[in-house]
Design a protein around this motif. Structure first.
Motif, PDB file in Angstrom:
ATOM      1  N   THR A 138       0.826  -1.208   0.000  1.00 35.69           N
ATOM      2  CA  THR A 138       0.000   0.000   0.000  1.00 35.69           C
ATOM      3  C   THR A 138       0.858   1.255   0.000  1.00 35.69           C
ATOM      4  O   THR A 138       0.558   2.228  -0.695  1.00 35.69           O
ATOM      5  CB  THR A 138      -0.944   0.002   1.220  1.00 35.69           C
ATOM      6  N   ALA A 139       1.945   1.246   0.777  1.00 35.74           N
ATOM      7  CA  ALA A 139       2.844   2.410   0.799  1.00 35.74           C
ATOM      8  C   ALA A 139       3.440   2.653  -0.582  1.00 35.74           C
ATOM      9  O   ALA A 139       3.503   3.796  -1.066  1.00 35.74           O
ATOM     10  CB  ALA A 139       3.940   2.198   1.837  1.00 35.74           C
ATOM     11  N   GLY A 140       3.891   1.589  -1.246  1.00 35.91           N
ATOM     12  CA  GLY A 140       4.464   1.744  -2.574  1.00 35.91           C
ATOM     13  C   GLY A 140       3.452   2.224  -3.587  1.00 35.91           C
ATOM     14  O   GLY A 140       3.756   3.063  -4.455  1.00 35.91           O
ATOM     15  N   ALA A 141       2.219   1.705  -3.498  1.00 36.26           N
ATOM     16  CA  ALA A 141       1.176   2.102  -4.445  1.00 36.26           C
ATOM     17  C   ALA A 141       0.832   3.583  -4.296  1.00 36.26           C
ATOM     18  O   ALA A 141       0.801   4.331  -5.277  1.00 36.26           O
ATOM     19  CB  ALA A 141      -0.072   1.237  -4.236  1.00 36.26           C
ATOM     20  N   VAL A 142       0.589   4.033  -3.065  1.00 39.07           N
ATOM     21  CA  VAL A 142       0.194   5.427  -2.854  1.00 39.07           C
ATOM     22  C   VAL A 142       1.353   6.368  -3.174  1.00 39.07           C
ATOM     23  O   VAL A 142       1.173   7.406  -3.832  1.00 39.07           O
ATOM     24  CB  VAL A 142      -0.317   5.636  -1.410  1.00 39.07           C
ATOM     25  N   ALA A 143       2.560   6.027  -2.729  1.00 40.02           N
ATOM     26  CA  ALA A 143       3.715   6.905  -2.974  1.00 40.02           C
ATOM     27  C   ALA A 143       3.997   7.050  -4.468  1.00 40.02           C
ATOM     28  O   ALA A 143       4.311   8.143  -4.952  1.00 40.02           O
ATOM     29  CB  ALA A 143       4.942   6.376  -2.250  1.00 40.02           C
ATOM     30  N   SER A 144       3.884   5.967  -5.216  1.00 45.96           N
ATOM     31  CA  SER A 144       4.202   6.031  -6.646  1.00 45.96           C
ATOM     32  C   SER A 144       3.066   6.628  -7.462  1.00 45.96           C
ATOM     33  O   SER A 144       3.301   7.495  -8.320  1.00 45.96           O
ATOM     34  CB  SER A 144       4.549   4.633  -7.174  1.00 45.96           C
ATOM     35  N   ALA A 146       0.264   8.433  -6.396  1.00 51.64           N
ATOM     36  CA  ALA A 146      -0.192   9.769  -5.997  1.00 51.64           C
ATOM     37  C   ALA A 146       0.923  10.803  -6.016  1.00 51.64           C
ATOM     38  O   ALA A 146       0.667  11.992  -6.253  1.00 51.64           O
ATOM     39  CB  ALA A 146      -0.811   9.704  -4.596  1.00 51.64           C
ATOM     40  N   PHE A 147       2.178  10.379  -5.782  1.00 56.65           N
ATOM     41  CA  PHE A 147       3.257  11.354  -5.616  1.00 56.65           C
ATOM     42  C   PHE A 147       4.437  11.148  -6.570  1.00 56.65           C
ATOM     43  O   PHE A 147       5.371  11.955  -6.558  1.00 56.65           O
ATOM     44  CB  PHE A 147       3.762  11.311  -4.169  1.00 56.65           C
ATOM     45  N   GLY A 148       4.415  10.095  -7.357  1.00 57.51           N
ATOM     46  CA  GLY A 148       5.478   9.902  -8.338  1.00 57.51           C
ATOM     47  C   GLY A 148       6.789   9.410  -7.768  1.00 57.51           C
ATOM     48  O   GLY A 148       7.820   9.483  -8.452  1.00 57.51           O
ATOM     49  N   GLU A 149       6.789   8.909  -6.537  1.00 57.55           N
ATOM     50  CA  GLU A 149       8.028   8.348  -5.995  1.00 57.55           C
ATOM     51  C   GLU A 149       8.297   6.989  -6.651  1.00 57.55           C
ATOM     52  O   GLU A 149       7.373   6.177  -6.801  1.00 57.55           O
ATOM     53  CB  GLU A 149       7.916   8.153  -4.482  1.00 57.55           C
TER      54      GLU A 149
END
Length: 376
Positions: A138-144, A146-149
């Motif tokens: 979930t952290a990887g999905a939202v960070a990438s 929503a925020f392009g990380e």
């Protein structure tokens, strides 16, 4: 005499050869741009809405999630709205989606976001991992997204795609296999549009690189796929061995008084945690009525007498075969608080149906009313 020159250490061999890596990224991104499904959460840049979609999509099909996601956002449009809502209201909005711990963690995380981050989701996977309910995926999905990380993610679809592309051995859940998949995801995600690339991997696994009957002839990267090249697509990954569902029987107290039924809200942990129900206690399949009454009396902290049966409701959950034995009960005094529950209420059926209640218990309520729980 000059000292001998130190030899340069050889550069480590990359996990994925650069040419192959770029070919995979380019092929999947081009395919995604042309073939991706039009899903509502792909039309927003709101991190909260994206996070909500990722939580709902865990263990739940896309077609089921869409109406829930839309209704939930209407009811709780912001992190602040979710954080300030009572948990029973949040669980009521989740009813029917199952896996209610997702909703409880969503609510707790919203409260922490307000307290620690001013109601905004942090933009890095490392910070997101500090919140309730945020695992590595979930952290990887939202960070990438929503925020392009360039944060990696591995879910069931991604695991299948990577297992076939790189011929990764081992059954689902094997530690060495899982570590290898995360290493590959980490190696592939850096570059342009990391969020879209992660979504391309997931979309490809959902629509083309399927568990059964994969559409290899439509695959944009089949020439890069080791399993396709070696005729092993049907072998990888091997099927996960699922444990047989555990049988669970609940004695359910259908206690009527002046046109109302007794409802109880469970403790927030465990199966159906935080949800409302007709008060229930776990029993064995063959537990006689007097023993069931004792169990219910202990849970309610009041005398309970069984007057008759109103039927049995059976539901198949992912990990449990659930039987709800509906027992018409009475007793004295009429309880208003109980040791085993957070809260008790006497409700009409209409009032009860608006509470946060599991689908199984909602079916039990309907069956009890239909069987005449309020008559006589």
């Amino acid at each position: 005499m000059s000292p001998p020159r130190k030899r340069k250490a050889p550069s480590p061999t990359p996990l994925v050869e650069p040419a192959r890596r770029e070919s995979l990224r380019s092929g999947l991104l081009t395919w995604y741009d042309r073939q991706k499904r039009d899903l509502p959460w792909r039309r927003t840049r709101d991190p909260y809405a994206i996070w909500l979609s990722e939580v709902m999509l865990q263990q739940t099909q896309v077609a089921t999630v869409i109406p829930y996601w839309e209704r939930f956002l209407q009811r709780f449009p912001t992190v602040e709205a979710l954080a300030t809502a009572p948990l029973p209201d949040v669980l009521a909005g989740w009813r029917g989606l199952g896996y209610y711990s997702r909703a409880r963690n969503l609510h707790r995380a919203a409260q922490e976001l307000v307290a620690r981050f001013g109601g905004r989701l942090p933009s890095t996977a490392a910070e997101l991992l500090t919140l309730p309910g945020f695992g590595r995926y979930t952290a990887g999905a939202v960070a990438s997204i929503a925020f392009g990380e360039p944060a990696p993610l591995v879910d069931g679809n991604v695991a299948r795609v990577l297992s076939r592309l790189f011929e990764v051995e081992g059954p689902p859940g094997d530690r060495a296999r899982e570590a290898r998949l995360w290493e590959l995801a980490t190696a592939l995600v850096p570059g342009e549009r990391p969020g879209d690339f992660n979504q391309a991997l997931m979309e490809h696994g959902a629509t083309v690189c399927r568990p059964e009957n994969p559409l290899c002839l439509l695959c944009p990267v089949r020439e890069q796929c080791l399993a396709y090249r070696n005729g092993r697509v049907d072998e990888l990954p091997p099927a996960k061995v699922r444990a047989a569902p555990k049988r669970m029987t609940l004695a359910v107290a259908v206690w009527a008084h002046e046109g109302r039924l007794l409802l109880a809200r469970r403790a927030e942990k465990g199966l159906f945690g935080g949800l409302w129900e007709l008060p229930a206690a776990e029993v064995e399949d063959d537990t006689p009525d007097p023993a069931s009454a004792v169990k219910l009396a202990e849970a309610l902290g009041a005398e309970v007498r069984v007057q008759g049966h109103l039927g049995t409701v059976r539901r198949q959950l992912t990990h449990r075969s659930l039987s709800l034995r509906l027992l018409r009960v009475t007793g004295h005094p009429h309880p208003t608080r109980a040791p085993a529950f957070q809260e008790l209420r006497w409700c009409t059926p209409d009032e009860a149906s608006s509470l946060g209640m599991s689908t199984a218990m909602h079916k039990a309520l309907e069956a009890a009313v239909t069987a005449g729980a309020l008559r006589g």
